[in-house]
Structures are given as C-alpha cells and as structure tokens.
Design a protein around this motif. Structure first.
Motif, PDB file in Angstrom:
ATOM      1  N   THR A 224       0.845  -1.096   0.041  1.00 32.74           N
ATOM      2  CA  THR A 224       0.006   0.066  -0.089  1.00 32.74           C
ATOM      3  C   THR A 224       0.885   1.226  -0.016  1.00 32.74           C
ATOM      4  OG1 THR A 224      -2.011  -1.253   0.988  1.00 32.74           O
ATOM      5  CG2 THR A 224      -1.696   1.348   1.402  1.00 32.74           C
ATOM      6  N   GLU A 227       2.761   1.501  -3.581  1.00 32.21           N
ATOM      7  CA  GLU A 227       2.119   1.088  -5.044  1.00 32.21           C
ATOM      8  C   GLU A 227       2.451   2.001  -6.158  1.00 32.21           C
ATOM      9  OE1 GLU A 227      -2.566   1.618  -6.633  1.00 32.21           O
ATOM     10  OE2 GLU A 227      -2.100   2.246  -4.658  1.00 32.21           O
ATOM     11  N   ARG A 275      -5.813  -1.705  -2.465  1.00 27.17           N
ATOM     12  CA  ARG A 275      -5.313  -0.800  -1.665  1.00 27.17           C
ATOM     13  C   ARG A 275      -6.040  -0.554  -0.411  1.00 27.17           C
ATOM     14  NH1 ARG A 275      -6.981   3.378  -4.699  1.00 27.17           N
ATOM     15  NH2 ARG A 275      -5.339   2.791  -6.295  1.00 27.17           N
ATOM     16  N   ASP A 277      -7.121   1.964   1.998  1.00 28.58           N
ATOM     17  CA  ASP A 277      -7.217   3.260   2.300  1.00 28.58           C
ATOM     18  C   ASP A 277      -7.391   3.521   3.636  1.00 28.58           C
ATOM     19  OD1 ASP A 277      -6.885   4.268  -0.476  1.00 28.58           O
ATOM     20  OD2 ASP A 277      -8.858   3.712  -0.899  1.00 28.58           O
ATOM     21  N   VAL A 282       0.131   1.792   7.958  1.00 28.88           N
ATOM     22  CA  VAL A 282       0.956   1.931   6.580  1.00 28.88           C
ATOM     23  C   VAL A 282       2.500   2.507   7.248  1.00 28.88           C
ATOM     24  CG1 VAL A 282       0.715   2.915   4.418  1.00 28.88           C
ATOM     25  CG2 VAL A 282      -1.173   2.242   5.459  1.00 28.88           C
TER      26      VAL A 282
END
Length: 347
Positions: A224, A227, A275, A277, A282
């Motif tokens: 993530t 990407e 992904r 979000d 992260v």
C-alpha cells in the motif's frame, strides 16, 4: 524547488489530477487555472492557492512544501517579510498582512527549512517570496499547508504516500526503497511479500515484479505504501505488457516472501492485493522497502529457452494454479545446458 505530501490513502500516480486547494484544506477553488505548475517530477502531489483570488500559491514534492508569494514593488525582504516556523506551526506575514498563519498539516524539519526571494521563478514575471518547508516525513502528500481553522475537514489525520513516479522521481525512489529493503531484511521481525501483476482484463498470466518488505507489519501494508513505485516499475520492466496500462487496470497480487519456487510448482495460490485506504499502520518510506525484479541474465543458471524472459505464472481469477502441482528438477548453475558456454562468452 520541490515539495511533498501524503495522507493515509494512496493515490495512483498517473491519473491523479490535483484539485486547486486554498491554504486550508476546508476551502476548495474550482479553477484548475489557479494551480501553480508542479515541481519537477511531482505532478501527482497536491498543489493549490493560498486564497481563491490566486494571489499566492503552494506546491510540493516528496521532500519539501513550497509557498510562493508575489512581492509588490517596494516590498523589502528584510523590512516587510516575517516568517516564523516551528515543527507544527507557521506564521507568514508580508507588509503587515497575514499570508499563512496556523497549524501545519504535517510536521516539518525546522533546521532544513528556508525562505528567500526568487527573481526568476518558473512561472509568472513577479518577484516571489519562496518559503520552503522541509517535510519531516518524506513522500507524504500534504492536503494543504495548514489544517482547517475549526478542524474536522474529513481529511485530518490521514496520510497519503506517493513513493515513486515518473522520470527522476522513480529513479530516486527506487534507489531509496531498495536500500531500505536491504537494511530491513536483516531484521528478524521483517515481513516480506512477493509481488505479481497482470492486466485486469481477464489475463491468466501474472508477472513477478519483485519483493516488498516492512518491519513487523503486513506485506499488504508495505505494498500500500509503495503502490506507485511498484506499478511504475512494472511499466519500465515490462513495457510490452504494462507501459500503456492505467493504474486501475493493473492488478497486483501477493505471495509469501521468497516463495517463487513454490509458486512456479503450482503449490500455492496468489492473493489479490487491494489498496488499504485510511488504514492504521501503513509504514513510512524508511520502514518499508522494495527489491525490484530485473530479469534473468545469461550464465545465471537459467535454461537456454528461458534466457531473458521474465518469470511468469498462470492463475485463474481467484489466484489458483491452472495446472496440477509438480516437482521441479533443481540443478546447480554449472549443470544447466549452455550455462557454462554463456558464462565464457560474457568474460
């Protein structure tokens, strides 16, 4: 001059068109003409105006956020400009008028930040006061220079990472993330994942792109964060397959780290990556890494009919092997037919 911003949502680089944002993220301007030109190789990062009359601008790249204020004739840098920067706050005044005063969207490195007058900017014909704020966290895409005055913009607290991109941005990010990978792989807590990609339009062939890594977190979160970097690597590594493919049509898949042999032998499935979000956890750029696949070379123990070809496997829409498992015949490099001759030719 460069600036960076990120939040915890990731933006596909090649198709993100930044909206014109005013100084605070709760105010949006509608005209794309209000946008300043992006900094070099930083088209994907947000940029905008400090007010909707477009009398001052802001932009960024992976390392810095830049505020540009045109200076009228007679305005003195020493006498009329006042800049006070702390880790979390900015006070910028010109000729006794507040230009940007409030809490910064993210933290900055005060010692590395600077401000000066540019008599030859890359747009317009005015003198500009340039305030460059060094981002404390690289590759973060700031939503605006300042947080909303009343709070509650809906974007507050999110980090959006843009690691990689076009041209020099991709080259530099690849070097940084490869160095991170090489450091992190020495840690016992590091988690790896092997990354594959295919066209979303029903293709059964998935190509191996490389490996992601992060310390004590999920491989999906490491992907993530990276990407943009990984998808742009796919276009550069396999241009005949991915060069013109937009982000939304490129599927990324994950397998356990260092599992290429098991994948090749159809022993294990691949898992579709999506992904994450707004997710907690992260990792920052320095807490994850990417080791890109570069393809086999002659004399590396690769069979003659596979020389120069990328590693690819066939899977169905759910990532399951399309053929029965088998046991590959493993050979030492000097046992592969033609390998020794290829090595001699390379000397």
């Amino acid at each position: 001059l460069l600036l960076l911003s990120t939040a915890y949502s990731l933006h596909p680089l090649s198709h993100r068109a930044p909206r014109a944002r005013c100084c605070r993220a709760d105010t949006l301007c509608s005209s794309a003409a209000s946008l300043p030109p992006p900094l070099r190789d930083a088209d994907a990062f947000a940029r905008g105006v400090l007010d909707c009359d477009a009398t001052a601008w802001w932009r960024q790249d992976s390392q810095r956020l830049q505020i540009l204020v045109p200076l009228a004739d007679g305005v003195s840098f020493k006498r009329d400009v006042s800049v006070d920067v702390s880790r979390r706050r900015l006070t910028l005044r010109v000729a006794d008028s507040d230009v940007a005063v409030g809490e910064l969207w993210h933290e900055v490195n005060v010692d590395a930040s600077d401000w000066y007058v540019d008599d030859a900017p890359d747009f317009g014909d005015a003198r500009f006061l340039v305030v460059e704020l060094q981002k404390r966290e690289s590759f973060v895409d700031w939503a605006a220079p300042l947080k909303p005055a009343g709070g509650g913009s809906g974007e507050e607290g999110r980090r959006s990472l843009i690691i990689g991109g076009k041209g020099e941005a991709q080259k530099q990010a690849t070097a940084v993330q490869l160095a991170s990978y090489q450091l992190l792989q020495k840690l016992p807590s590091a988690v790896r994942g092997d990354v594959y990609a295919r066209e979303a339009a029903g293709s059964e062939t998935l190509y191996f792109l490389g490996k992601v890594i992060a310390e004590a977190t999920d491989a999906a979160l490491a992907l993530t964060a990276q990407e943009v970097l990984v998808k742009e690597h796919a276009r550069l590594y396999l241009p005949s397959v991915f060069r013109t493919l937009p982000d939304e049509e490129m599927e990324l898949w994950l397998a356990p780290g260092n599992s290429e042999l098991r994948v090749a032998q159809n022993e294990i499935p691949l898992h579709r990556w999506r992904r994450v979000d707004g997710a907690e956890g992260v990792p920052a750029a320095g807490a994850c890494g990417f080791e890109p696949e570069t393809g086999p070379r002659e004399g590396c123990g690769v069979p003659q009919d596979m020389q120069g070809k990328p590693f690819a496997v066939r899977r169905d829409g759910a990532g399951r092997p399309l053929a029965a498992p088998f046991e590959a015949k493993l050979m030492a490099p000097d046992e592969v037919p033609g390998a020794y001759e290829a090595w001699l030719r390379s000397q």
